[in-house]
Write an enzyme that holds these catalytic residues in place. Structure first.
Site, PDB file in Angstrom:
ATOM      1  N   ASP A   1       5.706  -0.888   9.177  1.00  0.00           N
ATOM      2  CA  ASP A   1       5.761   0.718   9.276  1.00  0.00           C
ATOM      3  C   ASP A   1       6.652   1.075  10.480  1.00  0.00           C
ATOM      4  OD1 ASP A   1       2.319   1.014   8.541  1.00  0.00           O
ATOM      5  OD2 ASP A   1       3.714  -0.122   7.590  1.00  0.00           O
TER       6      ASP A   1
ATOM      7  N   LYS B   1       2.283   0.725   1.139  1.00  0.00           N
ATOM      8  CA  LYS B   1       0.836   0.898   1.447  1.00  0.00           C
ATOM      9  C   LYS B   1       0.170   2.089   1.194  1.00  0.00           C
ATOM     10  CE  LYS B   1       0.655   0.070   5.639  1.00  0.00           C
ATOM     11  NZ  LYS B   1       0.192   0.094   6.961  1.00  0.00           N
TER      12      LYS B   1
ATOM     13  N   CYS C   1      -1.913  -0.457  12.536  1.00  0.00           N
ATOM     14  CA  CYS C   1      -1.422  -1.068  11.202  1.00  0.00           C
ATOM     15  C   CYS C   1      -1.193  -2.576  11.563  1.00  0.00           C
ATOM     16  CB  CYS C   1      -0.474  -0.627  10.698  1.00  0.00           C
ATOM     17  SG  CYS C   1      -1.232   1.236   9.799  1.00  0.00           S
TER      18      CYS C   1
END
Lengths: 649, 649
Positions: B25, B111, B150
């Protein structure tokens, strides 16, 4: 005293009168873009220029041949030959490659200058052989274009004319009309008895530290030990005999570089060639050197450990030849970083809470000193360095400001400031003292308030001359009055622990210091009285008796004791096996030539140093050194030393 | 002050099949300026790019995950979630950070793409596990954002799914909603059995001097100049502001290394990669650096020239970016060799007719200092060095003796002596002071008379401690009485020009001196007050006004005058164009980045130095420095300096 090798003896050993350098046909038409272009032709230029420089140094005669055809030459297709028109006399295509160095002193050989005669060889109808004979030339170093035509034919003639020929293998390229032509031509030349040479086997010798970075006596002694097969286990200790009067303690540093050295130590082929040719070492000893590795054991104080006089910092236990050989570089590596870390530690103690940056590369004693001083000072607690390569090598935080010249090349100082900030909006330090420090600070305020509207902030200003205390106070007032309390002040200019302490004590509003010369040269103490001494051989303790340089024999350990507030209060130097109160400081790092654990990170060593500086007794945190730290020699060690028999004879 | 690059730590491993790299991310919305910004988010980009390059080299599969939400995703505050809207599919905020390298071959994992399902872990409903299994992946290297969300959840899933997980500790950053969240997350991952890894061990950066051997500010300034295309001709001069009080003159040295540096200066691909990743320099500036070469002009005093304060030793005239960039290494190279040659010159003057050998490598400040001190001292008139690599590099005569340890490992000193002589029958120097100097001399006599019958001679003995004068007299008597007048005496032990002069004056029968520490550290003067200053830009003379550090602007020349006995009697520092009496000293060496003649040989420079030392005025041949040499500033230069307008503003 006669030297063991004398000057003017570079490889090949006997370069000199009788030698000549011949460069074949490096002309535009044979290079990419030319009418008879050789794909990789340009690749010969750089090596030829390097060879040229070497030959020039030895004043060896230089010959450059060239095709120099009439416009209607018989080798041209139009006139029945096999080649396109090329190298027509005086044309651009016939000129030497402009990147090729053709010195004034070179003799130019023109070939195939007649309509009806073609000539690949530089000997054909050129008078070259006669010229060489007049100069009593016996050996030719040959490079150029093309391997499979003019180089080959010239070499064949040279061999026929009884010259010794050395083909410069990295300075020739082939046409390769058929794949493999060039390779075949080279084989043919070798079969005729030509030697081949490449630059990397020759020169320049690498400037990087090689196995030859030793005193000659190491190799001499090694040879003697090897002659007698004296190679039992030897134990040497590195220590500092006496602390300099300017230091109350020392901070161990450089172990990591020593371990790296020991793990990777070996003689390259180039080293061995050199030793063979220059020191005339016998082949069996050279074979031994070829397989030489460090297979021993290292015990040492972890980097960042505080230590004192006579305490072993590092102990090598290894076969005699290895343990002896590594002396020079071990001292070279340990002394310097230890000296710098120790100096830096004092600076750290003198400026609690301040940002300290190594600015010293330019005044360091060469490249390695610059890199290692960045490392050693960071280890001791500095915030970072200005040396970019040290950042790349050791992952040390980098800091950078600007130079006076940056301001000077602008017409206005304020333009220089704005320009620099806009190029580095994240991270700007502006230099104030090119013309007038306080006036410059006013300009910074004006600029800062304007840029704030754009969301750009100036991080700091630097003062680099004059009374740093007085200037910093005035600058602070100007910045604060101008609503710039966030702009920090950095100072530099011949700083050391004394001047920094003075500034801190007088309350100078300086947030960080850039420290250069006096740090990286350890100016007040540019060397330590250190030694690497044999203490044991083949299980027998050894002792040197030289005046003022006596040693404590045997394997020793340092035990450190702490008072109830956790501060160091006294060390005991004793035999390793002796039970003693305190924490033993020497630890094992290498065994059988291999590390026992992964390398300690610089961050971890830096933590050790920080913790060690914190636990110094109060007196040692001062810059003055009136109260020496107690290091006791254990009774057993004294007894043991006394008990050793005097040397026989 | 924040550093421009910050620290990381270490890592080595056995990368290969079975490994994968997962970047979590690194999207605009999680970076400063984004809707869910992580303060230090940008700090992961440089290390991730470096890791990426390493993994790519090993052909390891690369996975980049991203949040890829519908506009009405359940995690958004407006729809009952806990976060502001972020990473909406296809939006700018959802794009990967533009500075992050995402290769074509990378697999993108999206995601939480459904309205009703949130997902922190990159394993959740993404099919990643299946993909990894198909590729037989066992170990994951994980970095990205954010440590405490995450990254943590992905790692937990990975562990649950039985992967070995290596967390790239320097390539993750935390949200830290509560202080310490990130730290706690890392601890949790470690407690689950994850390893952690950092970069700095992994990429061995070359230890040799590279283009990165500069102060960071050079690159910062270069970038600024380049931003504005400010690259007119600049002129800088290197000079020494004031002579140290311990020196009556200085001897120029180091030019050859400077010329070599300038001729070969360029950024390697590794340098450029590093600059790109660490300093986040823009691609067009990097392209400029890739083609960067020194194309300017160098005028300088030939090596071996005597010079004084304020006299230009070297002048660089070049496009601004080049002239500025080379500052650091030029000072680094010129200061050190000049300092050592100057010290060595004093030693040469103090010991006429004696053999002088550099023994200093071990105490030099690193490898380059050891090599260059051998060169500089030889240039100044030393006979040679003990440093083997300096012999190989610079063709300097080598001298070697033996160490105390050689004697110590033998049971009997006399055995040690005989053994050493037999190994080196051509060239032996025996060390006398391991135990007792005079007794050792007696052993040498006994041995010598025995070996003479075999035709073997001992060349010399060395004394390394105690009162060298007294010992040498006794040893001389013993040798002479023993019929060994041919054996010479060499002395060492903390020598410098003062102690050598003392020994010479008291008539100590010493034939040669080995000089180490005090030479190679220039112990009494370990740095010079030297500078490299801008004197002209774009045709306009420039002047710095900083307190105590003022400069003489413009292009200058040094004119030297001699008295009727050929001795130097006074220099004039004037404008280059001004007609002056005397010999001009600055000469041109490089033009358009190329040498005008082949490198000056070290021998030639040594001859210059010798001739220069000979023509010193009598007072300067003394070690004392009471009578400073006259250096006159020409009236025209003073006038010119005064006439310059003050800086505008």
């Amino acid at each position: 005293m006669d030297p063991v090798i004398s000057k003017h003896s570079l490889l090949p050993t006997n370069l000199g009168p009788g030698d000549a350098f011949i460069v074949i046909d490096v002309q535009n038409d044979f290079l990419p873009g030319g009418s008879l272009s050789i794909d990789k032709g340009y690749e010969v230029v750089a090596p030829l220029n390097r060879y040229l420089r070497l030959f020039q140094k030895k004043q060896i005669p230089l010959f450059f041949s060239r095709d120099w055809h009439p416009v209607d030459h018989c080798s041209f297709e139009k006139f029945g030959g096999r080649w396109p028109a090329h190298c027509v006399a005086e044309s651009v295509g016939a000129q030497f490659c402009p990147a090729l160095d053709v010195p004034e002193s070179a003799i130019i050989i023109s070939k195939a200058t007649e309509v009806s005669e073609d000539a690949y060889s530089c000997f054909q109808s050129t008078g070259l052989h006669e010229t060489l004979q007049r100069q009593n030339i016996k050996r030719l170093f040959v490079g150029g274009l093309a391997t499979d035509y003019c180089v080959l034919e010239s070499v064949k003639d040279a061999v026929r004319l009884s010259y010794t020929v050395v083909v410069l293998e990295d300075a020739i390229r082939a046409v390769d009309n058929e794949a493999g032509d060039g390779h075949q031509a080279l084989e043919e030349m070798e079969s005729l008895g030509c030697q081949t040479l490449t630059l990397d086997r020759w020169l320049p010798y690498p400037q990087t530290a090689s196995a030859l970075l030793v005193d000659l006596y190491q190799i001499n002694m090694m040879k003697s030990f090897w002659d007698r097969r004296m190679n039992q286990t030897a134990m040497f200790e590195f220590y500092v005999r006496r602390l300099p009067k300017e230091r109350g303690f020392l901070l161990a540093a450089g172990l990591e570089q020593v371990l790296e050295y020991l793990e990777t130590l070996n003689f390259s082929d180039q080293d061995l060639d050199w030793l063979k040719d220059q020191l005339l070492l016998p082949q069996d000893f050279l074979d031994y050197l070829k397989s030489f590795r460090f297979t021993g054991r290292v015990e040492a104080l972890p980097e960042g450990t505080v230590f004192f006089q006579e305490e072993p910092v590092l102990r090598i236990t290894a076969p005699l030849l290895e343990a002896q050989f590594v002396e020079t570089r071990i001292i070279n590596l340990l002394q310097y970083q230890t000296m710098i870390a120790s100096k830096a530690g004092r600076i750290v103690l003198s400026a609690p809470g301040k940002s300290l940056v190594d600015f010293g590369l330019r005044r360091a004693h060469g490249a390695e000193a610059g890199l290692l001083s960045a490392r050693a000072s960071y280890l001791a607690g500095f915030s970072g360095t200005a040396t970019v390569q040290a950042g790349a090598l050791f992952d040390i935080p980098l800091y950078g400001t600007m130079a006076h010249s940056f301001v000077q090349v602008h017409d206005r100082e304020s333009d220089a400031f704005e320009h620099f900030v806009r190029s580095h909006p994240q991270n700007t330090v502006l230099l104030l003292d090119t013309y007038h420090t306080e006036q410059a600070a006013e300009k910074v305020v004006t600029l800062a308030s304007r840029l704030k509207k754009e969301g750009i902030t100036i991080q700091a200003v630097r003062i680099d001359s004059g009374d740093l205390g007085a200037h910093s106070k005035k600058v602070r007032s100007i910045l604060d009055a101008g609503d710039c309390p966030e702009i920090k002040i950095l100072a530099s200019s011949n700083l050391d622990e004394h001047s920094i302490r003075q500034l801190v004590q007088e309350g100078a509003p300086i947030d960080g210091f850039g420290i250069g010369t006096r740090l990286v040269t350890s100016q007040d103490v540019p060397c330590l009285e250190c030694a690497y001494k044999l203490q044991e051989y083949d299980g027998v303790p050894k002792r040197k008796l030289a005046e003022g340089k006596k040693t404590w024999p045997g394997r020793k350990q340092v035990f450190r004791n702490y008072d109830d507030r956790g501060r160091m209060c006294g060390d005991i130097l004793s035999l390793e096996t002796e039970p003693q109160q305190g924490t033993p400081l020497l630890k094992e790092f290498l065994n059988k030539g291999r590390r026992l654990q992964p390398p300690t990170s610089l961050e971890a060593s830096r933590s050790i140093a920080s913790q060690q500086l914190n636990t110094l007794p109060k007196a040692l945190k001062q810059l003055e050194t009136h109260s020496p730290y107690p290091v006791e020699i254990s009774l057993a060690l004294e007894e043991f030393t006394r008990s050793l028999p005097p040397p026989r004879d």
